[in-house]
Design an enzyme around this catalytic site. Structure first.
Site, mmCIF file in Angstrom:
data_model
loop_
_atom_site.group_PDB
_atom_site.id
_atom_site.type_symbol
_atom_site.label_atom_id
_atom_site.label_comp_id
_atom_site.label_asym_id
_atom_site.label_seq_id
_atom_site.Cartn_x
_atom_site.Cartn_y
_atom_site.Cartn_z
ATOM 1 N N HIS A 53 20.726 43.567 86.061
ATOM 2 C CA HIS A 53 20.465 45.005 86.060
ATOM 3 C C HIS A 53 19.566 45.424 87.226
ATOM 4 O O HIS A 53 19.861 46.385 87.942
ATOM 5 C CB HIS A 53 19.803 45.414 84.745
ATOM 6 C CG HIS A 53 20.607 45.101 83.537
ATOM 7 N ND1 HIS A 53 21.852 45.648 83.312
ATOM 8 C CD2 HIS A 53 20.350 44.309 82.466
ATOM 9 C CE1 HIS A 53 22.323 45.201 82.155
ATOM 10 N NE2 HIS A 53 21.432 44.384 81.636
ATOM 11 N N HIS A 73 25.511 49.689 78.069
ATOM 12 C CA HIS A 73 26.796 49.559 77.375
ATOM 13 C C HIS A 73 27.444 50.918 77.118
ATOM 14 O O HIS A 73 28.669 51.041 77.174
ATOM 15 C CB HIS A 73 26.621 48.803 76.056
ATOM 16 C CG HIS A 73 26.089 47.417 76.233
ATOM 17 N ND1 HIS A 73 25.657 46.634 75.179
ATOM 18 C CD2 HIS A 73 25.902 46.671 77.351
ATOM 19 C CE1 HIS A 73 25.231 45.474 75.645
ATOM 20 N NE2 HIS A 73 25.369 45.476 76.954
ATOM 21 N N ASP A 102 28.286 45.164 82.374
ATOM 22 C CA ASP A 102 26.952 45.666 82.721
ATOM 23 C C ASP A 102 26.943 46.290 84.114
ATOM 24 O O ASP A 102 26.316 47.335 84.336
ATOM 25 C CB ASP A 102 25.934 44.522 82.690
ATOM 26 C CG ASP A 102 25.469 44.168 81.287
ATOM 27 O OD1 ASP A 102 25.717 44.941 80.343
ATOM 28 O OD2 ASP A 102 24.841 43.100 81.144
ATOM 29 N N HIS A 125 31.098 40.063 80.519
ATOM 30 C CA HIS A 125 30.043 40.977 80.098
ATOM 31 C C HIS A 125 29.169 41.376 81.279
ATOM 32 O O HIS A 125 28.715 42.527 81.360
ATOM 33 C CB HIS A 125 29.170 40.367 78.999
ATOM 34 C CG HIS A 125 28.136 41.349 78.521
ATOM 35 N ND1 HIS A 125 28.427 42.362 77.648
ATOM 36 C CD2 HIS A 125 26.829 41.511 78.862
ATOM 37 C CE1 HIS A 125 27.351 43.108 77.462
ATOM 38 N NE2 HIS A 125 26.366 42.601 78.184
#
Length: 305
Positions: free
Chosen positions: A262, A78, A239, A235
């Protein structure tokens, strides 16, 4: 031109998984410094960890980086998204623990602090990574791909069985402050069953309904509901920007993610750098710099040096 912060800015909060208080302070840095974390609580060993793709170590729940001495910093995505989204290329980040504060679960508090600081232009050219041909990483039905584009774009799709999430997709050209307008306030999310499982295993100890969106079937349990109807996919895009910034230079290309996370984005970067003919470094002129996510977002101050 490369940039850094105009002055230092401090953030106080708790770690999402540890629940421990943490203080993080961003400082200006010189050209070609990059984004570097310094664990001020670590004594007697190397306490600097570079926020680059080759420092990422496997972690299911966040982006975690580690140096040669085993010193780690986790949940960095973030703050790295906020720096990229504000056009900050160089910063020293001092932190007194192993995890970046979760704040409200989004990048908005970090962006607010960075914008209060302003940015300083440095007397050094800005290089970017231009994607020359598609590169893809697959894991079952999930895919992450980089392909050529004039600017930087993110195209993302998710598919969850929870009715409150379901199928969502969005595509954004990231120029002209799109990150600040469209993504920065969108929070991390999870399902109530996942929260119960993580907390039973000593994780998500700092998680609350105020710093994450918690879904349970067709219900949104977090007070106030959603900030955007498609906050979940937004979101994921946030990311992705944070994870792609670990390439070490802005990217000129299109990122396409389908159920990616991720780990997949990092595997994609590793695949990219393993194929030297798939990209090239280019020095950007002023017109090209305006295609990047952070162009025009922050108040500039005088040139450094």
């Amino acid at each position: 031109m490369q940039t850094s912060l105009a002055k230092s800015v401090t953030f106080n909060g708790v770690g999402l998984h540890s629940g421990a208080p943490v203080r993080m302070r961003l400082h200006p840095a010189d050209a070609d410094h990059g984004i570097v974390f310094r664990r001020i609580d670590v004594i007697g060993m190397q306490n600097r960890v570079h926020a680059t793709w080759d420092r990422v170590t496997p972690s299911k729940l966040c982006t975690l980086i580690e140096n040669e001495d085993g010193v780690t910093v986790s949940t960095i995505e973030h703050i790295t998204a906020a720096l990229a989204g504000c056009g900050v290329h160089n910063a020293l980040i001092e932190i007194d623990g192993p995890e970046v504060p979760i704040m409200d679960g989004s990048s908005a508090p970090f962006v607010a602090g960075i914008r209060r600081s302003g940015i300083r232009f440095l007397r050094a050219p800005l290089r970017a990574i231009r994607i020359l041909k598609p590169v893809e990483f697959k894991d079952g039905v999930a895919t992450a791909r980089l392909e050529p584009a004039d600017g930087f774009e993110i195209d993302f799709a998710i598919d969850f069985t929870d009715a409150a999430i379901g199928q969502q997709s969005k595509r954004l050209e990231m120029a002209n402050g799109a990150f600040v307008r469209e993504l920065m306030e969108c929070r991390t999310f999870c399902r109530q069953a996942d929260v119960d499982h993580m907390q039973a295993h000593g994780l998500a100890l700092g998680g609350t309904y105020e710093n994450a969106i918690v879904f349970d079937g067709d219900k949104v349990l977090s007070p106030g509901g959603l900030r955007r109807p498609d906050e979940a996919v937004r979101h994921k895009m946030l990311d992705a920007l944070g994870d792609l910034s670990l390439a070490g230079a802005p990217i000129l290309g299109r990122y396409v993610g389908n159920r990616a996370g991720h780990a997949m984005t990092n595997r994609l970067l590793r695949a990219l750098f393993a194929q030297p003919d798939a990209f090239e470094y280019v020095t950007l002129d002023a017109d090209q710099e305006r295609l990047l996510p952070g162009a025009g977002v922050c108040r500039p101050v005088a040139l450094a040096g």
